[in-house]
Design an enzyme around this catalytic site. Structure first.
Site, PDB file in Angstrom:
ATOM      1  N   ARG A  22       0.882  -1.203  -0.061  1.00 20.75           N
ATOM      2  CA  ARG A  22      -0.182   0.069   0.076  1.00 20.75           C
ATOM      3  C   ARG A  22       0.669   1.157  -0.002  1.00 20.75           C
ATOM      4  O   ARG A  22       0.298   2.002   0.804  1.00 20.75           O
ATOM      5  CB  ARG A  22      -1.032   0.378   1.384  1.00 20.75           C
ATOM      6  CG  ARG A  22      -2.237  -0.650   1.452  1.00 20.75           C
ATOM      7  CD  ARG A  22      -2.969  -1.641   0.094  1.00 20.75           C
ATOM      8  NE  ARG A  22      -4.004  -0.595   0.443  1.00 20.75           N
ATOM      9  CZ  ARG A  22      -5.491  -0.538   0.720  1.00 20.75           C
ATOM     10  NH1 ARG A  22      -5.613  -1.972   0.933  1.00 20.75           N
ATOM     11  NH2 ARG A  22      -6.110   0.160   0.887  1.00 20.75           N
ATOM     12  N   ARG A  26      -2.720   6.616   0.096  1.00 21.03           N
ATOM     13  CA  ARG A  26      -3.116   6.433   1.575  1.00 21.03           C
ATOM     14  C   ARG A  26      -2.451   7.626   2.708  1.00 21.03           C
ATOM     15  O   ARG A  26      -2.730   9.245   2.184  1.00 21.03           O
ATOM     16  CB  ARG A  26      -2.367   5.405   2.200  1.00 21.03           C
ATOM     17  CG  ARG A  26      -3.510   4.478   1.317  1.00 21.03           C
ATOM     18  CD  ARG A  26      -3.522   3.388   2.277  1.00 21.03           C
ATOM     19  NE  ARG A  26      -4.593   2.531   2.615  1.00 21.03           N
ATOM     20  CZ  ARG A  26      -4.534   1.472   3.714  1.00 21.03           C
ATOM     21  NH1 ARG A  26      -3.649   0.774   4.546  1.00 21.03           N
ATOM     22  NH2 ARG A  26      -6.397   0.424   3.512  1.00 21.03           N
ATOM     23  N   ARG A  35      -6.563  13.011  -4.858  1.00 23.37           N
ATOM     24  CA  ARG A  35      -8.000  12.719  -4.359  1.00 23.37           C
ATOM     25  C   ARG A  35      -8.848  14.000  -4.647  1.00 23.37           C
ATOM     26  O   ARG A  35     -10.465  13.767  -4.274  1.00 23.37           O
ATOM     27  CB  ARG A  35      -8.021  12.115  -2.733  1.00 23.37           C
ATOM     28  CG  ARG A  35      -7.251  10.032  -3.128  1.00 23.37           C
ATOM     29  CD  ARG A  35      -8.336   9.120  -3.752  1.00 23.37           C
ATOM     30  NE  ARG A  35      -9.088   9.183  -2.719  1.00 23.37           N
ATOM     31  CZ  ARG A  35     -10.330   9.434  -2.886  1.00 23.37           C
ATOM     32  NH1 ARG A  35     -11.262  10.286  -3.570  1.00 23.37           N
ATOM     33  NH2 ARG A  35     -10.856   8.751  -1.995  1.00 23.37           N
ATOM     34  N   ASP A  71      -7.431  -1.571  -7.223  1.00 19.97           N
ATOM     35  CA  ASP A  71      -7.651  -1.880  -5.910  1.00 19.97           C
ATOM     36  C   ASP A  71      -7.993  -4.044  -5.857  1.00 19.97           C
ATOM     37  O   ASP A  71      -7.955  -3.874  -7.359  1.00 19.97           O
ATOM     38  CB  ASP A  71      -8.876  -1.659  -5.191  1.00 19.97           C
ATOM     39  CG  ASP A  71      -9.439  -2.333  -4.480  1.00 19.97           C
ATOM     40  OD1 ASP A  71      -8.147  -1.912  -3.425  1.00 19.97           O
ATOM     41  OD2 ASP A  71      -9.965  -3.067  -4.032  1.00 19.97           O
ATOM     42  N   TYR A 146     -15.458  -9.690   0.365  1.00 21.64           N
ATOM     43  CA  TYR A 146     -16.441  -8.980  -0.248  1.00 21.64           C
ATOM     44  C   TYR A 146     -17.903  -8.497  -0.907  1.00 21.64           C
ATOM     45  O   TYR A 146     -18.524  -8.337  -0.881  1.00 21.64           O
ATOM     46  CB  TYR A 146     -15.219  -7.987  -1.113  1.00 21.64           C
ATOM     47  CG  TYR A 146     -14.303  -7.823   0.446  1.00 21.64           C
ATOM     48  CD1 TYR A 146     -14.738  -6.012   1.240  1.00 21.64           C
ATOM     49  CD2 TYR A 146     -13.434  -7.694  -0.078  1.00 21.64           C
ATOM     50  CE1 TYR A 146     -13.387  -5.599   1.845  1.00 21.64           C
ATOM     51  CE2 TYR A 146     -12.113  -7.394   0.626  1.00 21.64           C
ATOM     52  CZ  TYR A 146     -12.479  -6.024   1.835  1.00 21.64           C
ATOM     53  OH  TYR A 146     -11.539  -5.782   2.464  1.00 21.64           O
TER      54      TYR A 146
HETATM   55  O1  1CP Z   1      -0.081   1.017  -2.732  1.00 19.81           O
HETATM   56  C1  1CP Z   1      -0.638   0.449  -2.928  1.00 19.81           C
HETATM   57  O2  1CP Z   1      -2.028   1.570  -2.459  1.00 19.81           O
HETATM   58  C2  1CP Z   1      -1.431  -0.047  -3.860  1.00 19.81           C
HETATM   59  C3  1CP Z   1      -2.971  -0.189  -4.584  1.00 19.81           C
HETATM   60  C4  1CP Z   1      -3.837  -0.580  -3.636  1.00 19.81           C
HETATM   61  C5  1CP Z   1      -4.332  -2.251  -2.757  1.00 19.81           C
HETATM   62  C6  1CP Z   1      -2.423  -3.496  -3.211  1.00 19.81           C
HETATM   63  C7  1CP Z   1      -4.979   0.137  -3.141  1.00 19.81           C
HETATM   64  C8  1CP Z   1      -5.201   1.013  -3.089  1.00 19.81           C
HETATM   65  N1  1CP Z   1      -6.061  -1.487  -2.720  1.00 19.81           N
HETATM   66  C9  1CP Z   1      -5.268  -2.399  -2.494  1.00 19.81           C
HETATM   67  C10 1CP Z   1      -5.751  -3.619  -2.391  1.00 19.81           C
HETATM   68  C11 1CP Z   1      -6.400  -4.426  -1.293  1.00 19.81           C
HETATM   69  N2  1CP Z   1      -7.605  -3.110  -1.330  1.00 19.81           N
HETATM   70  C12 1CP Z   1      -6.499  -5.134  -0.285  1.00 19.81           C
HETATM   71  C13 1CP Z   1      -5.594  -5.997   0.041  1.00 19.81           C
HETATM   72  C14 1CP Z   1      -5.034  -5.534   0.773  1.00 19.81           C
HETATM   73  C15 1CP Z   1      -4.558  -4.835   2.137  1.00 19.81           C
HETATM   74  O3  1CP Z   1      -5.137  -6.055   2.567  1.00 19.81           O
HETATM   75  O4  1CP Z   1      -4.551  -3.928   2.488  1.00 19.81           O
HETATM   76  C16 1CP Z   1      -7.173  -4.375   0.823  1.00 19.81           C
HETATM   77  C17 1CP Z   1      -8.526  -5.983   1.447  1.00 19.81           C
HETATM   78  C18 1CP Z   1      -8.683  -3.663  -0.239  1.00 19.81           C
HETATM   79  C19 1CP Z   1      -9.629  -3.641  -0.213  1.00 19.81           C
HETATM   80  C20 1CP Z   1      -9.627  -1.723   0.581  1.00 19.81           C
HETATM   81  N3  1CP Z   1     -10.265  -1.343  -0.529  1.00 19.81           N
HETATM   82  C21 1CP Z   1      -9.719  -1.112   1.768  1.00 19.81           C
HETATM   83  C22 1CP Z   1     -10.168  -1.854   1.990  1.00 19.81           C
HETATM   84  C23 1CP Z   1     -10.986  -2.216   3.691  1.00 19.81           C
HETATM   85  C24 1CP Z   1     -12.336  -2.617   3.813  1.00 19.81           C
HETATM   86  O5  1CP Z   1     -13.532  -2.048   3.636  1.00 19.81           O
HETATM   87  O6  1CP Z   1     -12.608  -4.016   4.112  1.00 19.81           O
HETATM   88  C25 1CP Z   1     -10.117  -0.238   1.424  1.00 19.81           C
HETATM   89  C26 1CP Z   1      -9.705   0.986   2.023  1.00 19.81           C
HETATM   90  C27 1CP Z   1      -9.666  -0.081  -0.149  1.00 19.81           C
HETATM   91  C28 1CP Z   1      -9.661   1.611  -0.894  1.00 19.81           C
HETATM   92  C29 1CP Z   1      -8.894   1.639  -1.458  1.00 19.81           C
HETATM   93  N4  1CP Z   1      -8.136   0.854  -2.016  1.00 19.81           N
HETATM   94  C30 1CP Z   1      -6.796   0.899  -2.634  1.00 19.81           C
HETATM   95  C31 1CP Z   1      -6.947   2.937  -1.633  1.00 19.81           C
HETATM   96  C32 1CP Z   1      -5.111   3.469  -1.623  1.00 19.81           C
HETATM   97  C33 1CP Z   1      -8.379   3.033  -0.926  1.00 19.81           C
HETATM   98  C34 1CP Z   1      -8.804   4.015  -0.644  1.00 19.81           C
HETATM   99  C35 1CP Z   1      -8.962   4.386  -1.232  1.00 19.81           C
HETATM  100  C36 1CP Z   1      -9.182   6.334  -0.738  1.00 19.81           C
HETATM  101  O7  1CP Z   1      -8.160   6.784  -1.154  1.00 19.81           O
HETATM  102  O8  1CP Z   1     -10.309   6.444  -0.150  1.00 19.81           O
END
Ligand code: 1CP
Length: 338
Positions: A22, A26, A35, A71, A146
């Site tokens: 990640r 973030r 964003r 994602d 999910y």
């Molecule tokens: O470096 C990076 O951010 C790379 C891109 C990336 C990756 C590898 C994102 C962007 N998401 C993921 C993987 C991901 N997404 C996982 C596997 C890894 C982990 O466990 O952290 C999972 C479970 C998700 C599901 C997901 N998508 C969540 C988790 C929360 C939940 O409700 O279960 C979230 C918050 C997202 C949205 C998301 N994906 C990525 C970002 C930067 C965001 C946040 C969006 C924003 O900017 O508001």
């Protein structure tokens, strides 16, 4: 020279490779600024923007890999799934019965997230050869979590209920996801991904016996198919200590473990396989000093050969950038004669 690929092959390395799960979104102020004007869906769905975000962390830190900004949900529209982010995934029509599973399409390879495939291509064209480009997907079970639950909820009870009440239906769902993810990762490899990571964030929800019976066949078949593309596979497993031995038997070159695991013990148990991890992401919230100490402890404890330095789960949004700097410095200043 590509440190990450050398470590995956278990070769001697000039220095341990480092990247952070990640890392792309973030906690970076420049990500937050983007964003302000674009939704997450737009950022990850537009190759120009997604490539820019993928490269943001490398402008600040000398990481050894770039992970494509997308994602785990990104490939699912090709199967007919509608969802949004708030901020985690929220599925419009959760899948809980045979008609829901039947409705999932089997997409053609070029239909699965073409925007992500294009982003991989652009990132590979931009970064120097010594930086690895990582593709990724969610493991079938973590995606099913999910799809069935509709959103991330603690311990995913509806998913576990479906596993108990409708094991064959779950099997059909996992089979469709496994096929689509194998296609997707293969396309990422063909577009230039040097390695691919499978995120099994919710791996640990079932007992070992149920995991063996219900989940393993699908994860194994997906990994086997991806291996046929010749791309190294990194398997990330979170919060599943009772499954670790089983994960180590799966066809993957690297096992990435969370911070609860003794990664050095894992390394001894699985000679010939690389390990990735595993600093607690919360340590970085504590600031540079604890981060430096945790990193030095890790480096002192884990054999350099076949070790990719990373956190034990994704970087947390409020992580101070000084902590990331401390992590990088500690890894880069490790004595090369050790
Ligand atoms: O470096 C990076 O951010 C790379 C891109 C990336 C990756 C590898 C994102 C962007 N998401 C993921 C993987 C991901 N997404 C996982 C596997 C890894 C982990 O466990 O952290 C999972 C479970 C998700 C599901 C997901 N998508 C969540 C988790 C929360 C939940 O409700 O279960 C979230 C918050 C997202 C949205 C998301 N994906 C990525 C970002 C930067 C965001 C946040 C969006 C924003 O900017 O508001």
């Amino acid at each position: 020279m590509n440190l990450l690929l050398e470590a995956i092959r278990g070769e001697p390395v000039a220095r341990r490779p480092l990247w952070i799960m990640r890392q792309a979104g973030r906690c970076l102020p420049e990500y937050r600024a983007l964003r302000q004007s674009h939704s997450f869906k737009t950022l990850s769905g537009t190759p120009d923007l997604a490539a820019e975000v993928s490269l943001l962390p490398l402008k600040r830190f000398p990481f050894d890999a770039a992970i494509v900004f997308a994602d785990i949900m990104s490939p699912l529209p090709a199967l007919g799934v509608e969802f949004d982010f708030a901020p985690g995934p929220v599925v419009a029509d959760p899948i809980r019965d045979p008609s829901g599973v039947d409705r999932l399409r089997s997409p053609d390879p070029d239909e699965v997230a073409p925007e992500v495939i294009e982003t991989v291509r652009r990132v590979r064209d931009t970064v120097p050869p010594e930086v690895a480009v990582l593709g990724f997907c969610g493991a079938p079970w973590t995606l099913a979590a999910y799809l069935v639950e509709g959103r991330g909820v603690k311990d995913f009870p509806m998913l576990r209920a479906l596993a108990a009440a409708e094991p064959r239906l779950l099997g059909t769902l996992l089979g469709k996801l496994s096929d689509a993810m194998a296609t997707y990762l293969t396309a990422q490899a063909h577009a230039g991904a040097d390695a691919v990571q499978v995120f099994d964030s919710w791996a640990g929800l079932l007992s070992l016996a149920d995991w063996e019976r219900l989940i393993r066949p699908h994860l194994e078949s997906m990994l086997t198919t991806v291996g046929e593309a010749g791309v190294p596979r990194i398997l990330f497993v979170q919060n599943a200590p009772h499954l670790l031995g089983a994960y180590a038997d799966l066809p993957a070159e690297v096992v990435s473990v969370d911070w609860r695991e003794d990664i050095a013990a894992a390394q001894c148990r699985w000679p010939g396989r690389a390990v990735q991890g595993n600093i607690d992401p919360a340590v970085l919230l504590g600031g540079p000093a604890p981060t430096r100490k945790a990193t030095e402890d890790l480096l002192g404890h884990v054999n350099r050969r076949g070790h990719i330095v990373n956190l034990g789960h994704g970087l947390m949004p409020d992580t101070p950038l000084q902590s990331i700097e401390a992590l990088v410095e500690a890894v880069h200043s490790e004595d090369s004669d050790e």
